[in-house]
Scaffold this active site. Structure first.
Site, short mmCIF file in Angstrom:
data_model
loop_
_atom_site.label_atom_id
_atom_site.label_comp_id
_atom_site.label_asym_id
_atom_site.label_seq_id
_atom_site.Cartn_x
_atom_site.Cartn_y
_atom_site.Cartn_z
N ASN A 10 122.33 131.25 113.95
CA ASN A 10 123.33 132.32 113.83
C ASN A 10 124.42 132.02 114.87
O ASN A 10 124.22 132.28 116.06
CB ASN A 10 122.65 133.67 114.11
CG ASN A 10 123.65 134.81 114.14
OD1 ASN A 10 124.80 134.66 113.75
ND2 ASN A 10 123.20 135.97 114.62
N LYS A 12 127.15 133.46 115.23
CA LYS A 12 127.91 134.68 115.60
C LYS A 12 129.42 134.38 115.53
O LYS A 12 129.83 133.63 114.66
CB LYS A 12 127.46 135.19 116.97
CG LYS A 12 125.94 135.30 117.06
CD LYS A 12 125.45 136.10 118.23
CE LYS A 12 123.93 136.11 118.19
NZ LYS A 12 123.34 136.98 119.20
N HIS A 89 121.91 142.76 111.30
CA HIS A 89 121.77 142.23 112.67
C HIS A 89 122.03 143.37 113.66
O HIS A 89 122.91 144.21 113.43
CB HIS A 89 122.74 141.07 112.90
CG HIS A 89 122.46 140.34 114.17
ND1 HIS A 89 122.87 140.83 115.39
CD2 HIS A 89 121.77 139.20 114.43
CE1 HIS A 89 122.46 140.00 116.35
NE2 HIS A 89 121.78 139.01 115.78
N GLU A 91 123.64 143.48 116.31
CA GLU A 91 125.03 143.58 116.79
C GLU A 91 125.89 144.33 115.77
O GLU A 91 126.83 145.03 116.14
CB GLU A 91 125.58 142.17 117.08
CG GLU A 91 124.99 141.62 118.37
CD GLU A 91 124.90 140.11 118.45
OE1 GLU A 91 125.56 139.42 117.64
OE2 GLU A 91 124.16 139.61 119.31
N GLU A 157 113.63 140.79 115.69
CA GLU A 157 114.46 140.48 116.86
C GLU A 157 114.51 141.70 117.79
O GLU A 157 115.32 142.62 117.57
CB GLU A 157 115.89 140.16 116.42
CG GLU A 157 116.02 138.93 115.57
CD GLU A 157 117.42 138.33 115.68
OE1 GLU A 157 117.53 137.18 116.12
OE2 GLU A 157 118.39 139.02 115.35
N GLY A 163 120.25 137.45 123.31
CA GLY A 163 121.35 136.99 124.15
C GLY A 163 121.16 137.29 125.63
O GLY A 163 122.10 137.19 126.41
N SER A 193 116.72 135.06 122.25
CA SER A 193 116.73 134.11 123.38
C SER A 193 115.81 132.90 123.19
O SER A 193 115.22 132.40 124.15
CB SER A 193 116.37 134.84 124.68
OG SER A 193 117.39 135.76 125.01
P1 PGA Z 1 120.06 134.71 120.81
O1 PGA Z 1 120.51 135.47 119.48
O2 PGA Z 1 119.20 133.55 120.38
O3 PGA Z 1 121.34 134.28 121.46
O4 PGA Z 1 119.28 135.68 121.62
C1 PGA Z 1 119.64 135.65 118.41
C2 PGA Z 1 120.30 136.49 117.37
O5 PGA Z 1 121.10 137.35 117.71
O6 PGA Z 1 120.05 136.33 116.17
#
Ligand code: PGA
Length: 231
Positions: A10, A12, A89, A91, A157, A163, A193
């Site tokens: 991903n 982003k 997601h 976010e 998640e 993140g 992460s």
């Molecule tokens: P990250 O993001 O690996 O940077 O924690 C995972 C995600 O948001 O799908």
């Protein structure tokens, strides 16, 4: 037979220029993985020229067309050669106020147009995990027929692990995996992460793959994650 592990990148809202995106595409070109770049890079020349990876998108609208300025429809994605789409997601839930009702509509639309949805679920606070996962699954999958539910990939998640570098311990994640498996028979990914040092911990406890954010922006690191998972 060894189970096939699904690794999803991903990106982003990264990288910030098309030339950097082309470079990143070139770095991961040979991988058996799903790459979800921003919409504007879905048509990059690189992936149409001998790339092995599969294309995914990070979001879609629930309508196939119409007056929804700034949105992308599942039908458009399908016509671009996209196979997977991330839906719900955290976010998007947090910054764009996506509700479970909207996510449910998006899932139905993605399935209607033949995309494989990657439904993201997960709790904000450690202690709420079971309740949140249960509620999200119930509301997000509401009214979707069993045959279609089976096609959805679920990504567990924990929001606090995304993140932050503060990944969820694999034994703790395994508990969430069990709760999800009590309710569905879907493929379940872990995300939050993930890096190449810990990536196999999750597949060892039974996850079917990984959803990788930050670490997928570094081709070398992402290659390690994919190779570790597939060996
Ligand atoms: P990250 O993001 O690996 O940077 O924690 C995972 C995600 O948001 O799908």
């Amino acid at each position: 037979m060894k189970k096939k592990i699904l690794i999803v990148a991903n990106w982003k809202m990264n990288p910030p220029t098309s030339s950097e995106a082309e470079k990143l595409f070139a770095g991961v070109k040979k991988l058996d993985a799903v790459i979800c770049p921003p919409f504007c890079y879905l048509d990059a020349k690189i992936w149409s020229s001998g790339a092995k990876f599969t294309l995914g998108a990070q979001n879609c609208h629930w309508e196939e067309k119409g007056a929804y300025t700034g949105e992308i429809s599942p039908k458009m994605l399908k016509s671009m050669g996209v196979k997977y789409v991330i839906i719900g997601h955290s976010e998007r839930r947090a910054h764009f106020k996506e509700t479970d009702e909207m996510i449910n509509k998006k899932l139905k639309a993605a399935l209607k147009f033949g995309l494989i949805p990657i439904l993201c679920i997960g709790e904000k606070k450690d202690k709420d995990a079971e309740i949140v996962v249960d509620k999200q699954l119930k509301e997000d999958l509401n009214g979707i027929i069993e045959k279609d539910v089976k096609k959805i990939v679920i990504a567990y998640e924990p929001v606090w692990a995304i993140g932050t570098g503060n990944f969820c311990d694999s034994q703790k994640a395994k508990k969430a995996l069990r709760w999800i498996q009590e309710k569905t028979s879907n493929k379940v990914l872990y995300g939050g992460s993930v890096n190449s040092k810990i990536s196999t911990d999750y597949t060892k406890v039974g996850f079917d793959g990984l959803l990788v954010g930050g670490a997928s922006l570094n081709a070398e690191e992402f290659i390690k994650i994919v190779k570790n998972a597939q060996h």
